[in-house]
Design an enzyme around this catalytic site. Structure first.
Site, PDB file in Angstrom:
ATOM      1  N   HIS A  34       0.864  -1.183   0.000  1.00  0.00           N
ATOM      2  CA  HIS A  34       0.000   0.000   0.000  1.00  0.00           C
ATOM      3  C   HIS A  34       0.897   1.228   0.000  1.00  0.00           C
ATOM      4  O   HIS A  34       2.135   1.103  -0.068  1.00  0.00           O
ATOM      5  CB  HIS A  34      -0.936  -0.033   1.212  1.00  0.00           C
ATOM      6  CG  HIS A  34      -0.214  -0.255   2.514  1.00  0.00           C
ATOM      7  ND1 HIS A  34       0.643   0.673   3.052  1.00  0.00           N
ATOM      8  CD2 HIS A  34      -0.206  -1.313   3.365  1.00  0.00           C
ATOM      9  CE1 HIS A  34       1.127   0.213   4.193  1.00  0.00           C
ATOM     10  NE2 HIS A  34       0.640  -1.004   4.404  1.00  0.00           N
ATOM     11  N   HIS A  37       4.069   1.285   2.087  1.00  0.00           N
ATOM     12  CA  HIS A  37       5.232   0.580   1.523  1.00  0.00           C
ATOM     13  C   HIS A  37       5.839   1.363   0.361  1.00  0.00           C
ATOM     14  O   HIS A  37       7.053   1.453   0.236  1.00  0.00           O
ATOM     15  CB  HIS A  37       4.826  -0.795   0.961  1.00  0.00           C
ATOM     16  CG  HIS A  37       4.299  -1.747   1.978  1.00  0.00           C
ATOM     17  ND1 HIS A  37       2.989  -2.161   1.996  1.00  0.00           N
ATOM     18  CD2 HIS A  37       4.911  -2.377   3.008  1.00  0.00           C
ATOM     19  CE1 HIS A  37       2.812  -3.018   2.988  1.00  0.00           C
ATOM     20  NE2 HIS A  37       3.947  -3.157   3.626  1.00  0.00           N
ATOM     21  N   GLN A  61       7.347 -14.981  12.760  1.00  0.00           N
ATOM     22  CA  GLN A  61       6.923 -13.846  13.587  1.00  0.00           C
ATOM     23  C   GLN A  61       5.436 -13.871  13.931  1.00  0.00           C
ATOM     24  O   GLN A  61       4.920 -12.923  14.505  1.00  0.00           O
ATOM     25  CB  GLN A  61       7.331 -12.523  12.931  1.00  0.00           C
ATOM     26  CG  GLN A  61       6.605 -12.184  11.655  1.00  0.00           C
ATOM     27  CD  GLN A  61       7.232 -10.979  10.961  1.00  0.00           C
ATOM     28  OE1 GLN A  61       8.310 -11.078  10.380  1.00  0.00           O
ATOM     29  NE2 GLN A  61       6.584  -9.830  11.024  1.00  0.00           N
ATOM     30  N   GLY A 147       9.042   1.505   8.316  1.00  0.00           N
ATOM     31  CA  GLY A 147       8.012   2.510   8.570  1.00  0.00           C
ATOM     32  C   GLY A 147       7.890   2.825  10.054  1.00  0.00           C
ATOM     33  O   GLY A 147       8.032   1.939  10.905  1.00  0.00           O
ATOM     34  N   ASP A 150       5.445   0.860  12.562  1.00  0.00           N
ATOM     35  CA  ASP A 150       5.966  -0.232  13.393  1.00  0.00           C
ATOM     36  C   ASP A 150       7.170   0.306  14.164  1.00  0.00           C
ATOM     37  O   ASP A 150       8.312  -0.129  13.967  1.00  0.00           O
ATOM     38  CB  ASP A 150       6.363  -1.413  12.502  1.00  0.00           C
ATOM     39  CG  ASP A 150       5.155  -1.995  11.795  1.00  0.00           C
ATOM     40  OD1 ASP A 150       4.215  -2.403  12.479  1.00  0.00           O
ATOM     41  OD2 ASP A 150       5.141  -2.009  10.544  1.00  0.00           O
ATOM     42  N   SER A 185      -2.266   0.225   6.437  1.00  0.00           N
ATOM     43  CA  SER A 185      -1.807  -1.100   6.851  1.00  0.00           C
ATOM     44  C   SER A 185      -2.421  -2.130   5.915  1.00  0.00           C
ATOM     45  O   SER A 185      -3.561  -1.973   5.467  1.00  0.00           O
ATOM     46  CB  SER A 185      -2.272  -1.381   8.288  1.00  0.00           C
ATOM     47  OG  SER A 185      -2.183  -2.765   8.554  1.00  0.00           O
ATOM     48  N   SER A 186      -1.657  -3.182   5.636  1.00  0.00           N
ATOM     49  CA  SER A 186      -2.192  -4.251   4.790  1.00  0.00           C
ATOM     50  C   SER A 186      -3.412  -4.867   5.442  1.00  0.00           C
ATOM     51  O   SER A 186      -4.276  -5.426   4.782  1.00  0.00           O
ATOM     52  CB  SER A 186      -1.137  -5.345   4.594  1.00  0.00           C
ATOM     53  OG  SER A 186       0.037  -4.781   4.096  1.00  0.00           O
TER      54      SER A 186
END
Ligand code: PAF
Length: 283
Positions: A34, A37, A61, A147, A150, A185-186
């Protein structure tokens, strides 16, 4: 843009480029790209001769019961977006390519991984550090781009690079937001319509929390934020004010107000970082 799926091919192309003295910029992602990114890719492309983007949904993760299998994926869309944003190499390894056999070693983050997101996602940042270390070994980037959304991840990766003397400069890029303030956010696609309507409140409360922290101190502001978040329909995971990037419960020049809220199918995070000398958001 070259699409590469194997580690050996990636290494040999980058070895060649390195011999030509090319500066390598790297944007690690889990895909479903998006504008957050693409802003990282734009930044990387502006200062690098070769911009490498990786897309890999890293199983290490994700904890049990988290959204590894349902994490959104769309390779065609990602190829188009990465190309448009200025990527030269798109690295798309399969899980078998990245982890041909179970890992015999994992990185363990000793400090800063048991607070904020780490408190409710035990092992998450060990998985992030392990895959980022592997990707850094493969790409050997001069610079890597993360980013601010995060923020905890960005702080821990910066510490990792320092602790392991990795020759990669970490750039932290401001959060890209939708018009109403919701951080890109995805996972936003998985919000129900009524949740999507409420979600911009997260950024509003964090901003008000940051202003209040400057007036009445961080702990008064933190408890105000917690009350404000409790009034939303999303379940509050945490809302805290800490020093940044040390993530301690103390006052420092740079502070972060951060929160995570759980909605039906998705957990959203966001933060505001400011300099206490001059209430100036660093985003
Ligand atoms: O931020 C992400 O998308 C991931 O945590 C990362 C850095 C690509 C590691 O899997």
């Amino acid at each position: 843009m070259e699409v590469i799926r194997t580690k050996s091919e990636l290494k040999s192309i980058l070895q060649r480029r390195r011999k030509e003295q090319s500066r390598i910029g790297f944007v690690p992602t889990m895909g479903y790209l998006h504008s957050g990114h693409t802003s990282l890719i734009n930044e990387a492309a502006a200062v690098s001769d070769v911009t490498v983007v990786s897309i890999f949904v890293n199983p290490l993760q994700f904890g049990e019961g988290e959204d590894f299998t349902t994490y959104p994926r769309d390779e065609d869309h990602d190829q188009r977006e990465a190309r448009k944003a200025g990527a030269d190499i798109l690295f798309l390894p399969s899980p078998e390519e990245m982890y041909p056999s179970p890992m015999r070693f994992n990185l363990h983050v000793q400090e800063g991984a048991d607070v904020l997101c780490g408190a409710s996602r035990p092992g998450h940042f060990d998985g992030v550090a392990t895959v980022v270390m592997k990707l850094f070994q493969l790409v050997t980037p001069d610079a890597a781009f993360f980013g601010q959304k995060d923020a905890q991840q960005a702080a821990l990766i910066t510490n990792m690079v320092e602790d392991f003397d990795i020759d990669t400069r970490i750039h932290v890029i401001p959060t890209i937001r939708e018009e109403d303030g919701l951080a890109e956010s995805s996972r936003n696609v998985r919000l129900l319509p009524e949740e999507r309507e409420e979600a911009p409140q997260i950024y509003r409360i964090l901003n008000e929390g940051a202003s209040l922290a400057e007036k009445d101190g961080p702990w008064t502001a933190e408890s105000w934020m917690q009350d404000a978040f409790q009034a939303l329909s999303g379940e509050l995971d945490y809302a805290e004010i800490r020093s940044y990037p040390s993530l301690k419960r103390e006052q420092d020049r740079t502070m972060i107000a951060a929160a995570a809220l759980k909605y039906k199918h998705v957990r959203l995070i966001d933060n505001v970082i400011w300099n206490t000398d001059q209430r100036r958001e660093t985003e």
